[in-house]
Structure formats: C-alpha cells, structure tokens
Design a protein around this motif. Structure first.
Motif, PDB file in Angstrom:
ATOM      1  N   TRP A  54      -1.011  -3.290 -10.145  1.00  0.00           N
ATOM      2  CA  TRP A  54      -1.707  -2.212  -9.438  1.00  0.00           C
ATOM      3  C   TRP A  54      -3.205  -2.463  -9.531  1.00  0.00           C
ATOM      4  O   TRP A  54      -3.716  -2.795 -10.598  1.00  0.00           O
ATOM      5  CB  TRP A  54      -1.371  -0.859 -10.060  1.00  0.00           C
ATOM      6  N   VAL A  55      -3.889  -2.311  -8.419  1.00  0.00           N
ATOM      7  CA  VAL A  55      -5.348  -2.390  -8.446  1.00  0.00           C
ATOM      8  C   VAL A  55      -5.841  -1.145  -9.178  1.00  0.00           C
ATOM      9  O   VAL A  55      -5.446  -0.018  -8.852  1.00  0.00           O
ATOM     10  CB  VAL A  55      -5.916  -2.449  -7.009  1.00  0.00           C
ATOM     11  N   ALA A  56      -6.679  -1.342 -10.210  1.00  0.00           N
ATOM     12  CA  ALA A  56      -7.016  -0.233 -11.109  1.00  0.00           C
ATOM     13  C   ALA A  56      -7.924   0.814 -10.450  1.00  0.00           C
ATOM     14  O   ALA A  56      -7.713   2.007 -10.580  1.00  0.00           O
ATOM     15  CB  ALA A  56      -7.670  -0.760 -12.379  1.00  0.00           C
ATOM     16  N   ARG A  57      -8.969   0.337  -9.758  1.00  0.00           N
ATOM     17  CA  ARG A  57      -9.833   1.307  -9.089  1.00  0.00           C
ATOM     18  C   ARG A  57     -10.692   0.609  -8.051  1.00  0.00           C
ATOM     19  O   ARG A  57     -10.905  -0.594  -8.107  1.00  0.00           O
ATOM     20  CB  ARG A  57     -10.721   2.059 -10.080  1.00  0.00           C
ATOM     21  N   ASN A  58     -11.183   1.388  -7.108  1.00  0.00           N
ATOM     22  CA  ASN A  58     -12.092   0.850  -6.110  1.00  0.00           C
ATOM     23  C   ASN A  58     -13.493   0.727  -6.699  1.00  0.00           C
ATOM     24  O   ASN A  58     -13.938   1.591  -7.437  1.00  0.00           O
ATOM     25  CB  ASN A  58     -12.145   1.773  -4.890  1.00  0.00           C
TER      26      ASN A  58
ATOM     27  N   LEU B  96       0.842  -1.194   0.000  1.00  0.00           N
ATOM     28  CA  LEU B  96       0.000   0.000   0.000  1.00  0.00           C
ATOM     29  C   LEU B  96       0.878   1.244   0.000  1.00  0.00           C
ATOM     30  O   LEU B  96       1.536   1.569   0.992  1.00  0.00           O
ATOM     31  CB  LEU B  96      -0.880   0.012   1.250  1.00  0.00           C
ATOM     32  N   GLU B  97       0.883   1.927  -1.151  1.00  0.00           N
ATOM     33  CA  GLU B  97       1.623   3.180  -1.270  1.00  0.00           C
ATOM     34  C   GLU B  97       0.720   4.330  -0.842  1.00  0.00           C
ATOM     35  O   GLU B  97      -0.505   4.237  -0.967  1.00  0.00           O
ATOM     36  CB  GLU B  97       2.037   3.352  -2.742  1.00  0.00           C
ATOM     37  N   HIS B  98       1.297   5.401  -0.321  1.00  0.00           N
ATOM     38  CA  HIS B  98       0.480   6.580  -0.012  1.00  0.00           C
ATOM     39  C   HIS B  98       1.271   7.847  -0.289  1.00  0.00           C
ATOM     40  O   HIS B  98       2.425   7.787  -0.721  1.00  0.00           O
ATOM     41  CB  HIS B  98      -0.045   6.528   1.425  1.00  0.00           C
TER      42      HIS B  98
ATOM     43  N   PHE C 237      -4.247   6.542  -1.470  1.00  0.00           N
ATOM     44  CA  PHE C 237      -3.594   5.239  -1.228  1.00  0.00           C
ATOM     45  C   PHE C 237      -3.645   4.485  -2.547  1.00  0.00           C
ATOM     46  O   PHE C 237      -4.612   4.626  -3.305  1.00  0.00           O
ATOM     47  CB  PHE C 237      -4.375   4.408  -0.204  1.00  0.00           C
ATOM     48  N   TRP C 238      -2.634   3.656  -2.790  1.00  0.00           N
ATOM     49  CA  TRP C 238      -2.655   2.826  -4.010  1.00  0.00           C
ATOM     50  C   TRP C 238      -2.187   1.424  -3.646  1.00  0.00           C
ATOM     51  O   TRP C 238      -1.122   1.252  -3.046  1.00  0.00           O
ATOM     52  CB  TRP C 238      -1.739   3.422  -5.077  1.00  0.00           C
ATOM     53  N   LYS C 239      -2.981   0.446  -4.073  1.00  0.00           N
ATOM     54  CA  LYS C 239      -2.684  -0.951  -3.756  1.00  0.00           C
ATOM     55  C   LYS C 239      -1.996  -1.639  -4.928  1.00  0.00           C
ATOM     56  O   LYS C 239      -2.484  -1.588  -6.055  1.00  0.00           O
ATOM     57  CB  LYS C 239      -3.978  -1.711  -3.472  1.00  0.00           C
ATOM     58  N   ARG C 240      -0.930  -2.319  -4.611  1.00  0.00           N
ATOM     59  CA  ARG C 240      -0.281  -3.178  -5.595  1.00  0.00           C
ATOM     60  C   ARG C 240      -0.336  -4.586  -5.035  1.00  0.00           C
ATOM     61  O   ARG C 240       0.159  -4.836  -3.938  1.00  0.00           O
ATOM     62  CB  ARG C 240       1.156  -2.727  -5.761  1.00  0.00           C
TER      63      ARG C 240
END
Lengths: 147, 77, 147, 77
Positions: A140-144, A54-56, A126-129
C-alpha cells in the motif's frame, strides 16, 4: 461540472475534447483552460513498479470529489470543471486522473486546477496498492506527498 | 437498529474484514464504536473516520442507521 | 521540447495527443502532465470583440520562446515541453496558445507550466490588435494583466 | 556598414514605417540611435528595445550590422 470514476482505461485528451465540444453556451466566454493529467509511472520511491490497484469508497468518493470541485468553482469563479479518476487495476503509463477547468482568465484556471488536484490528493478516498517488479509483492502506498 | 461499519485498504487487510455491524445506543461516539468492536486493538494512528460518507471527528455522536467508515490516509490522484 | 508558431487555426488537444504519442522514451517516467490553453474570448475590458490580429517579431519571438521554455525545463527539472502559439488573424473561440509540460511529479508540472505562460505573457514579442463589434474599429491591446 | 532598425505594432503605426537604416558609428547607443532617427519625437514611455533579437538596455553600444528593434509592451498568450 462532471465527475466520473472509471474502472477501465480512458483517454484524457479525447475525453477533454469531447467534454469541451459540449460546452456550447461557454463559447467565447472562456479564455483559459488548465488541465492536469496524472499518469502511472513505472517507478516509485526508488523501486520499479509493474502494476497498481486503486481502491475507493463507492459513494463517499464521488461525494467528496463533488464537494471539492464545487469549492474550487466557487472560490475561483470557474466556468466549468471536469474530473475523471480511475479505480481498479492500472498499468504503468495509463492515466489515473484528469482535471480540467475553464475560466475567463488564466490565474483562476491555474489556481483552480491546482486546488482541485491538491484537495483530491488529500481528501478523496482512494488508496493505491502497487506491485513491485523485483519481489513481485504488492504494498500500500503510505501517503501522498504534498504538492 | 444498527450501525454499519466499513473498513478500507490496508486497515481492511489488517483487520481481516471489510464490514461490521454494531447495535446503536445512546451516547455512542465514533471512538467508542471502535473500542467496542476492537477492544484489544487501539485505533491505528492517522486512521480517518467518516460518518454517512462525510469525514467525521472521533467524538462524533452516532445515531441509528449511520454508516461509519475507518480508513488509512488517502493516496489517490 | 518543441516551439511552434502557426498562422492558421490549430487544435490544441489533437496537437498535444500527437506530441505525447511521440514521447516513447518517456513512457512510464512522467507522472504529471500540466497544460494550459489560451482561447480568444468575444469580450475584453467590457467590450464585445469580433476579431483579433496577432503580430510578432519573426526570429526574436521564436528565440525568446525557446529561452523561456529552456529556463522552465531547467528550473523545474521538466522532462518535456510543447508550446504552440498562433500569429495572424484569429476569431473568437479559436485557440491562441497551448503550453504543455511533462514531469515525474505534479508540483514541477504545475509550476513549470505556469512559469512558461507568465514568462511568455511578459517577454515573448507578440502584439494583439482587436476589432470591436460596436464601432467596427480596431485597437491595440495595451498590456497583459499580471497572472 | 549600417544598422537595421525595425518597429512593431502600435509604434510602427504611430511612426508610419516598419523599418529604417542608419550608418553605424563609434559610441552609438540604442538611445542615441532613436534620437538621431527621431529628433523631434522622444522615445514613448514603456518602449522596449532589442538588439539582434535579444532584449537590450537603451545604453547598449551598437556595432556595424546590428539589428535593432523598438516596440511597445508585449501582449501575447
């Protein structure tokens, strides 16, 4: 209210109990506590997942969380709110996020807790990989998805 | 007398860099800034921008010392 | 799912943690846990309250709770649910009810938890009698407000 | 060969009793049962009824051995 980012695993229910113990001035005033815990699953979009990063955006993430929690407190007249969110490396079954709110009545607690989660999902940087089991590659998870 | 630029997540990886700097100048918008930095690369669709750690439109005028960030849709929670 | 009535005080967060620890087969499958805790306030309808007695209908109360929880599990595809409800003498700031649900995604968890609370409030045979500070008399709570 | 009746909460207090029994008979409904038990007291508005621990209409026909309950609106949670 308290907003925290954590770079190591945390126990949401223990955190919640500890925070609530500190709310001495609210004793007898809140009749409703709503909470949500987001936990890392071991599958996503049909594929087995074995890890996540989880990047932020340090600084902006905290500010955005503070703004969106303050908006919910104001809109629903909540008495208190606690948000803890992980950053960094996360394993399946580990907690990602805890949202808890306290209010006099239940409708405000349900609405406020949900609004915080929806706003967090759509606004907080936040960005999930995630790492896939089969290919051992990460994506990378594209979108919620909308709640 | 500069603007500081940050890139995050998949955008950071696609660009191969996490940060940039660019000289501040009159009339410079967020969209202009991207075009000056990446003349051969249109801003990817759905890219979000922030100025000084708050969401900003691409038309937002920039000032000396601003921190600008570009990033993909967020996926926290 | 587990439904329990308790005639002595309980700690909702400790109960929740213990129950979740037992959900070994669900590890990695649930991404969302929503919970609600109802706590006795020290005021109601503008008056200070110092105590409460919760009457119930032994047998029917448990059956009605089981039905309404099963309905929510089915409707929202929840993975698990836990409901604990007090009966008997309750003091201000003591928990009255805990509802917790587990699901893959957050919308089902929020919706399911709320439906259980609303159905419980409107259907489960419990009756509150509260004792007022000022007059030292007790009164039956006439009806639950809609959520 | 009887029906067992239970009263709860404020209704129990108003009536001054928690339980009753009444002989089962053909064609007896929940509403009939109340009238036979309390001929001088109309069923208070909003009173709920259950038969064998499930909510029931006042028109529900009763059978030998049924457990009938009358109670005010519920206030749990």
């Amino acid at each position: 209210m308290r907003i925290e980012l954590r770079d190591t695993p945390f126990e949401p229910l223990a955190e919640l109990a500890r925070y609530q113990d500190g709310l001495a001035t609210l004793r007898g005033r809140y009749g409703a506590t709503a909470c949500f815990i987001g936990t890392m699953r071991d599958f996503n979009e049909g594929e087995a997942v074995c890890g996540m990063y989880l990047e932020h955006y340090p600084g902006m993430t905290e500010r955005e969380l503070e703004k969106l929690v303050a908006e919910a407190l104001e809109r629903y007249g909540l008495l208190e709110a606690l948000v803890i969110h992980r950053v960094g490396a996360i394993e399946p079954n580990q907690p990602i996020v805890l949202v808890a709110v306290w209010s006099a009545h239940r409708a405000a607690a349900f609405d406020g807790c949900r609004q915080i989660m929806e706003e967090l999902k759509s606004r907080a940087p936040f960005w999930k990989r995630e790492t896939l089991v089969e290919t051992e590659t990460s994506r990378w998870v594209a979108r919620n998805t909308p709640g | 007398m500069t603007i500081k630029i940050k890139y995050f997540a998949s955008l950071r990886e696609q660009l191969g860099r996490a940060e940039d700097e660019y000289p501040a100048g009159p009339g410079l918008t967020v969209a202009d800034l991207w075009t000056r930095l990446w003349p051969d690369r249109p801003l990817p669709p759905n890219t979000l921008a922030a100025v000084n750690q708050e969401y900003a439109d691409l038309g937002r005028l920039l000032a000396d010392g601003d921190e600008v960030a570009f990033f993909p849709p967020v996926t926290g929670g």
